[in-house]
Design an enzyme around this catalytic site. Structure first.
Site, PDB file in Angstrom:
ATOM      1  N   GLU A 244       0.858  -1.109  -0.078  1.00  0.00           N
ATOM      2  CA  GLU A 244      -0.053  -0.007  -0.167  1.00  0.00           C
ATOM      3  C   GLU A 244       0.844   1.095  -0.021  1.00  0.00           C
ATOM      4  O   GLU A 244       2.047   1.355   0.730  1.00  0.00           O
ATOM      5  CB  GLU A 244      -0.676   0.013   1.243  1.00  0.00           C
ATOM      6  CG  GLU A 244      -1.666   1.125   1.436  1.00  0.00           C
ATOM      7  CD  GLU A 244      -2.517   1.315   2.654  1.00  0.00           C
ATOM      8  OE1 GLU A 244      -2.924   0.172   3.023  1.00  0.00           O
ATOM      9  OE2 GLU A 244      -2.938   2.427   3.119  1.00  0.00           O
TER      10      GLU A 244
ATOM     11  N   GLU B 205      -2.444  11.611   3.168  1.00  0.00           N
ATOM     12  CA  GLU B 205      -3.593  11.173   4.449  1.00  0.00           C
ATOM     13  C   GLU B 205      -3.210  11.690   5.523  1.00  0.00           C
ATOM     14  O   GLU B 205      -2.272  11.876   6.042  1.00  0.00           O
ATOM     15  CB  GLU B 205      -3.182   9.656   4.435  1.00  0.00           C
ATOM     16  CG  GLU B 205      -4.083   8.857   5.412  1.00  0.00           C
ATOM     17  CD  GLU B 205      -3.826   7.301   5.762  1.00  0.00           C
ATOM     18  OE1 GLU B 205      -4.891   6.545   5.985  1.00  0.00           O
ATOM     19  OE2 GLU B 205      -2.680   7.054   5.560  1.00  0.00           O
TER      20      GLU B 205
END
Length: 339
Positions: free
Chosen positions: A127, A132
């Site tokens: 990932e 974020e």
């Protein structure tokens, strides 16, 4: 220390040899042809109801820009506050991904936005979190999440916590600057991520033949090497946008934030009952392009159509401390925050 510096220099030189051509232009009216809406339960256990964006009005496209919103008018019921999550139909192995973000979800209690990618089997296929954060967090957590056995820059990238680099190009700061541009370069030699606030991006960043060798030092560098062969740990990455609420990261750290916890006893209660707080929890995407390398000395980029997740399979990796993953929480001693 010297050996690490040599590895980094070699890595950056190898990346500079890549010759990129446009593979996909997801900008404006092209966006929905390349993405699918995810409408299942949130893998990160968020208080969110992911819905189909066009019928709900939470997805819109106008004047070459795409807007991804959340419900900011109604008290939430059922699975949670309505939002959208989109996954690219194509999956990538090596690429240069460049995005011009005109606005991202603001620093708001309860909100957990992410622009990231993952493979069909988390964390085995890896990932990559490009953008974020949660709640009032003022910095971007650029993070890799992998299977056990990947150590980069002395950091263990395993599972939910992953290995991360902080950047100030995030949230309210970029919204005040009129947006930001982010670029991920992924080759066999490693990964580099650049970010530029406002109009600071290089002139070729979204052009027909971008050249990262002229972009200066990356904000985050994750070189492949003896500690982690990037090609072993990252495969078939699909691009994902989402805005969730609470969950295993934003919800778990709620009590640790005196400003957020003063608003309501729990993250869920606040998100449920204060729709007006989320007016600025939207993405405005001015451009998104994916380039692949067809002729450099590094491995050439490849793309496959609809071979991985279309967004209806849970991805992995959420953290509760500093990093988060957008996949289902791993059953480790520590949870991560991106799912």
């Amino acid at each position: 220390m010297v050996a690490q510096a040599v590895v980094l220099v070699v890595y950056l030189l190898q990346l500079s040899l890549a010759q990129y051509t446009l593979q996909e232009d997801y900008s404006g009216a092209n966006f929905l042809s390349g993405f699918s809406f995810f409408t299942e339960a949130d893998p990160t256990e968020g208080y969110v109801d992911y819905v189909e964006g066009t019928s709900s009005g939470l997805f819109s496209q106008s004047g070459g820009t795409v807007r991804l919103s959340v419900d900011s008018e109604n008290v939430a019921t059922g699975r949670g506050r309505k939002s959208v999550r989109l996954t690219s139909k194509a999956s990538y192995n090596h690429a240069l991904i460049v995005i011009d973000v005109g606005h991202m979800p603001a620093n708001i209690c309860g909100v957990w936005p992410a622009f990231w990618s993952t493979g069909p089997d988390w964390p085995s296929n890896g990932e990559i979190d490009i953008i974020e954060g949660v709640n009032l967090q003022s910095t971007n957590k650029i993070t890799l999440h992998t299977d056990p056995g990947c150590t980069i820059n002395g950091k263990d990238c395993q599972g939910s916590t992953g290995c991360s680099v902080d950047s100030g190009v995030y949230g309210n700061r970029i919204n005040s600057a009129g947006g930001a541009t982010y670029a991920l370069e992924w080759t066999s030699e490693g990964m580099s991520i650049w970010d530029w606030s406002g109009s600071g991006a290089p002139s070729d960043a979204l052009g027909n033949a971008p050249n990262p060798s002229g972009w200066g030092t990356p904000t985050a560098s994750f070189p492949s090497g003896s500690g982690c062969n990037v090609d072993t740990f990252f495969n078939d990455q699909q691009i994902i946008f989402d805005t969730t609420f609470c969950g295993v990261w934003a919800g778990t750290v709620w009590a640790d934030d005196p400003e957020c916890s003063s608003l309501a006893p729990t993250c869920k209660e606040y998100v449920q009952n204060n729709p007006e707080a989320f007016v600025d929890a939207y993405w405005k995407i001015n451009a998104l392009k994916v380039y692949t390398n067809g002729g450099g000395s590094t491995s050439s980029g490849s793309v496959s159509r609809s071979t991985g997740n279309t967004g209806n399979t849970a991805n992995t990796g959420n953290t509760v401390e500093e990093n988060s993953s957008d996949e289902p929480p791993a059953q480790d001693d520590e949870e991560d925050e991106d799912v």
